[in-house]
Design a protein around this motif. Structure first.
Motif, PDB file in Angstrom:
ATOM      1  N   PRO A 223       0.804  -1.237   0.000  1.00  0.00           N
ATOM      2  CA  PRO A 223       0.000   0.000   0.000  1.00  0.00           C
ATOM      3  C   PRO A 223       0.832   1.279   0.000  1.00  0.00           C
ATOM      4  N   LEU A 224       2.156   1.168   0.153  1.00  0.00           N
ATOM      5  CA  LEU A 224       3.004   2.366   0.163  1.00  0.00           C
ATOM      6  C   LEU A 224       3.711   2.596  -1.179  1.00  0.00           C
ATOM      7  N   ARG A 225       3.313   1.854  -2.226  1.00  0.00           N
ATOM      8  CA  ARG A 225       3.953   2.049  -3.540  1.00  0.00           C
ATOM      9  C   ARG A 225       3.644   3.431  -4.133  1.00  0.00           C
ATOM     10  N   THR A 226       2.521   4.028  -3.756  1.00  0.00           N
ATOM     11  CA  THR A 226       2.243   5.398  -4.227  1.00  0.00           C
ATOM     12  C   THR A 226       3.294   6.354  -3.658  1.00  0.00           C
ATOM     13  N   TYR A 227       3.552   6.212  -2.353  1.00  0.00           N
ATOM     14  CA  TYR A 227       4.563   7.045  -1.701  1.00  0.00           C
ATOM     15  C   TYR A 227       5.935   6.824  -2.352  1.00  0.00           C
ATOM     16  N   ALA A 228       6.265   5.537  -2.605  1.00  0.00           N
ATOM     17  CA  ALA A 228       7.562   5.217  -3.217  1.00  0.00           C
ATOM     18  C   ALA A 228       7.678   5.872  -4.589  1.00  0.00           C
ATOM     19  N   THR A 229       6.574   5.932  -5.323  1.00  0.00           N
ATOM     20  CA  THR A 229       6.602   6.563  -6.643  1.00  0.00           C
ATOM     21  C   THR A 229       6.823   8.072  -6.512  1.00  0.00           C
ATOM     22  N   GLY A 230       6.181   8.685  -5.514  1.00  0.00           N
ATOM     23  CA  GLY A 230       6.403  10.118  -5.257  1.00  0.00           C
ATOM     24  C   GLY A 230       7.874  10.394  -4.963  1.00  0.00           C
ATOM     25  N   GLN A 231       8.477   9.537  -4.140  1.00  0.00           N
ATOM     26  CA  GLN A 231       9.907   9.704  -3.818  1.00  0.00           C
ATOM     27  C   GLN A 231      10.767   9.525  -5.073  1.00  0.00           C
ATOM     28  N   ALA A 232      10.422   8.530  -5.895  1.00  0.00           N
ATOM     29  CA  ALA A 232      11.199   8.290  -7.123  1.00  0.00           C
ATOM     30  C   ALA A 232      11.068   9.480  -8.075  1.00  0.00           C
ATOM     31  N   MET A 233       9.880  10.097  -8.110  1.00  0.00           N
ATOM     32  CA  MET A 233       9.691  11.287  -8.954  1.00  0.00           C
ATOM     33  C   MET A 233      10.603  12.426  -8.489  1.00  0.00           C
ATOM     34  N   LEU A 234      10.633  12.658  -7.154  1.00  0.00           N
ATOM     35  CA  LEU A 234      11.471  13.742  -6.622  1.00  0.00           C
ATOM     36  C   LEU A 234      12.943  13.468  -6.920  1.00  0.00           C
ATOM     37  N   ALA A 235      13.361  12.206  -6.753  1.00  0.00           N
ATOM     38  CA  ALA A 235      14.761  11.840  -6.997  1.00  0.00           C
ATOM     39  C   ALA A 235      15.130  12.059  -8.466  1.00  0.00           C
ATOM     40  N   ALA A 236      14.129  11.935  -9.344  1.00  0.00           N
ATOM     41  CA  ALA A 236      14.397  12.090 -10.777  1.00  0.00           C
ATOM     42  C   ALA A 236      14.273  13.543 -11.232  1.00  0.00           C
ATOM     43  N   GLY A 237      13.997  14.454 -10.303  1.00  0.00           N
ATOM     44  CA  GLY A 237      13.972  15.867 -10.661  1.00  0.00           C
ATOM     45  C   GLY A 237      12.595  16.480 -10.846  1.00  0.00           C
ATOM     46  N   PHE A 238      11.549  15.706 -10.657  1.00  0.00           N
ATOM     47  CA  PHE A 238      10.201  16.306 -10.668  1.00  0.00           C
ATOM     48  C   PHE A 238      10.048  17.196  -9.432  1.00  0.00           C
ATOM     49  N   THR A 239       9.201  18.230  -9.532  1.00  0.00           N
ATOM     50  CA  THR A 239       9.005  19.127  -8.386  1.00  0.00           C
ATOM     51  C   THR A 239       7.937  18.549  -7.444  1.00  0.00           C
ATOM     52  N   GLU A 240       7.864  19.118  -6.252  1.00  0.00           N
ATOM     53  CA  GLU A 240       6.824  18.700  -5.302  1.00  0.00           C
ATOM     54  C   GLU A 240       5.440  18.983  -5.870  1.00  0.00           C
ATOM     55  N   ASP A 241       5.346  20.051  -6.663  1.00  0.00           N
ATOM     56  CA  ASP A 241       4.059  20.368  -7.280  1.00  0.00           C
ATOM     57  C   ASP A 241       3.670  19.298  -8.313  1.00  0.00           C
ATOM     58  N   ASP A 242       4.656  18.776  -9.057  1.00  0.00           N
ATOM     59  CA  ASP A 242       4.373  17.677 -10.000  1.00  0.00           C
ATOM     60  C   ASP A 242       3.839  16.463  -9.231  1.00  0.00           C
ATOM     61  N   VAL A 243       4.516  16.148  -8.123  1.00  0.00           N
ATOM     62  CA  VAL A 243       4.109  14.986  -7.319  1.00  0.00           C
ATOM     63  C   VAL A 243       2.690  15.204  -6.789  1.00  0.00           C
ATOM     64  N   ASP A 244       2.417  16.436  -6.327  1.00  0.00           N
ATOM     65  CA  ASP A 244       1.074  16.735  -5.804  1.00  0.00           C
ATOM     66  C   ASP A 244       0.017  16.585  -6.900  1.00  0.00           C
ATOM     67  N   GLN A 245       0.372  16.964  -8.114  1.00  0.00           N
ATOM     68  CA  GLN A 245      -0.593  16.810  -9.211  1.00  0.00           C
ATOM     69  C   GLN A 245      -0.907  15.337  -9.452  1.00  0.00           C
ATOM     70  N   VAL A 246       0.147  14.509  -9.549  1.00  0.00           N
ATOM     71  CA  VAL A 246      -0.058  13.098  -9.885  1.00  0.00           C
ATOM     72  C   VAL A 246      -0.724  12.356  -8.723  1.00  0.00           C
ATOM     73  N   LEU A 247      -0.252  12.604  -7.506  1.00  0.00           N
ATOM     74  CA  LEU A 247      -0.713  11.785  -6.374  1.00  0.00           C
ATOM     75  C   LEU A 247      -1.911  12.365  -5.636  1.00  0.00           C
ATOM     76  N   TRP A 248      -2.290  13.604  -5.945  1.00  0.00           N
ATOM     77  CA  TRP A 248      -3.468  14.159  -5.267  1.00  0.00           C
ATOM     78  C   TRP A 248      -4.452  14.822  -6.235  1.00  0.00           C
TER      79      TRP A 248
END
Lengths: 283, 194
Positions: A223-248
């Protein structure tokens, strides 16, 4: 990081999972009606399952501060069992409920004539109840199944933006992107997608019209794979706003089409133009 | 049932904003199984008084005059909010009186659940009047287990008997043997028996 998991089967998960999800930022989720591993043999089993999805499970989730909504349907696998066909008759009763934000999971498993009929019937129910649709794509013969799925969706007359086609991968994403439907990805420990492959798809296709879910259920899943994907996005240079768009924001926009999403009590976006205004105050 | 503890439906009608009244008039012409689940989306969930929200009041008013089979059916297929509204409806005179004891299966179902909200709502004046004593004692003890404050149980303290006190005392002894606290609202019954 605030997370809305748009596809997770909490009925199969423990309270430890709820606690871990809440601790990692999951504030809302959608639990699609699907099969339970063990085949059901009567409509009564479905009715009790649907009752849990609109009653007991939202109560369990609320104890961890998580908003729980669900989708209701006869799933493709059990659509093939004549003993379960009567489920179609009880669906209208459930599609009228406040906590039901889409028709789903519908679609194909083995691509039989029975599945064709049940899929098409439920797409019409979605129109009638003005609900979006969550479409499962088959694990076997996925590419052909996805093509056929898109043809049936088109034929139904539903607007593509009210449909998410789920469990996509590198080979099926392009066709769905071109169709105008939403693209759903399930991130799994071994099978389906993983966080790093997901990041590559986001780099190629952008962050719009994409839903990322854990699809965690009674099998090996997390159930934490969504969180892991958010972390992988940040590590790859996506912004927190990008992560917020995809995950929320994306799941809110998709299921919000039902006009039934109730997110009172969830915390607002803590990022502004990519900067956390809480400065790491939360995990 | 003691009339003074029941709310008249007219009192609920008076609480409603005009828009909710308009929708209610329209909804009364629809089948109950369509109107009842849609109510909260149509009229909203604002709090009208300490006891009532708009959706609950409207749902209760939809049940005035409904036959017992319809009331049981709406509860049977209801989500948690709908079930709560049916339970609250049993504290409204215009719903509770015509049903007499026919809604007892609803109360028993709500007591069997592990949802604290349903358990608490089940123990209103209707349960005080209709629930047999054995089931009432079990329900009170379940409240203690589920952290439902005993103050919400309408039948307390008037339905307390020696057997319930014994059950409460045994429970307190079990807690004490386990090194745990006894809830404060239970202590009051142990130190001041009826």
């Amino acid at each position: 990081m605030r997370i809305f998991d748009p596809h997770i089967h909490m009925t199969s998960r423990t309270t430890d999972d709820y606690a871990a999800m809440a601790a990692h930022g999951v504030q809302a989720l959608v639990e699609p009606a699907f099969w339970l591993g063990q085949p059901r043999t009567s409509v009564g089993s479905f009715v009790d399952y649907f009752d849990a999805l609109i009653g007991w499970e939202p109560f369990r989730a609320s104890q961890y501060g998580i908003k729980h909504h669900c989708t209701i349907a006869l799933n493709p696998k059990e659509a093939n069992d004549p003993r379960c066909r009567e489920v179609l008759e009880v669906l209208p009763r459930y599609l009228a409920k406040d906590g039901v934000v889409a028709v789903g999971e519908v679609g194909y498993d083995s691509m039989t004539p029975e599945e064709d009929e049940v899929f098409a019937t439920q797409l019409q129910l979605a129109k009638q109840f003005e609900l979006p649709v969550l479409v499962h794509t088959p694990h076997r013969d996925k590419a052909a199944g996805t093509t056929r799925t898109l043809a049936v969706v088109k034929e139904s007359g539903l607007e593509p933006h009210s449909v998410v086609v789920d469990h996509l991968n590198e080979l099926t994403v392009k066709e769905v992107a071109d169709s105008g439907c939403w693209m759903g990805f399930s991130i799994y420990p071994d099978t389906k997608m993983d966080p790093d492959r997901m990041v590559v798809i986001l780099q190629q296709f952008g962050t719009e019209r994409i839903l990322v879910n854990s699809a965690a259920d009674w099998g090996k899943s997390d159930p934490l794979r969504t969180y892991a994907t958010g972390q992988a996005m940040l590590a790859a240079g996506f912004t927190e706003d990008d992560v917020d768009q995809v995950l929320w924001r994306n799941p809110v926009a998709f299921y919000g089409q039902s006009q039934r999403l109730d997110l009172t009590g969830t915390e607002p976006d803590d990022t502004y133009e990519g900067n956390s205004i809480l400065r790491g105050a939360r995990a | 049932m003691r009339p003074e503890v029941l709310t008249p439906a007219t009192e609920l009608e008076m609480l409603l904003p005009a828009s909710a009244r308009t929708w209610l008039a329209e909804a009364r012409r629809q089948p109950l199984e369509t109107a009842f689940p849609a109510a909260a989306r149509k009229v909203g969930r604002d709090r009208l008084s300490p006891a009532w929200t708009t959706d609950q009041a409207v749902r209760v008013l939809l049940l005035v005059g409904a036959p017992a089979t319809d009331v049981l059916d709406v509860y049977r297929y209801g989500d948690a909010a709908e079930k709560l509204a049916v339970l609250h409806a049993l504290s409204v005179a215009d719903v509770a009186h015509p049903l007499d004891d026919q809604a007892l299966p609803i109360i028993e179902d709500a007591i069997r659940t592990n949802d604290r909200r349903l358990l608490a709502a089940a123990l209103g004046p209707y349960a005080t009047h209709h629930l047999p004593q054995h089931a009432f004692r079990q329900a009170v003890l379940k409240c203690v287990f589920a952290d439902v404050p005993l103050a919400v149980v309408d039948g307390l303290p008037k339905r307390v008997d020696q057997e319930l006190i014994r059950m409460m005392s045994d429970f307190a002894a079990e807690r004490s043997a386990a090194g745990r606290d006894t809830p404060a609202d239970l202590e009051a019954y142990l130190t001041c028996p009826p």
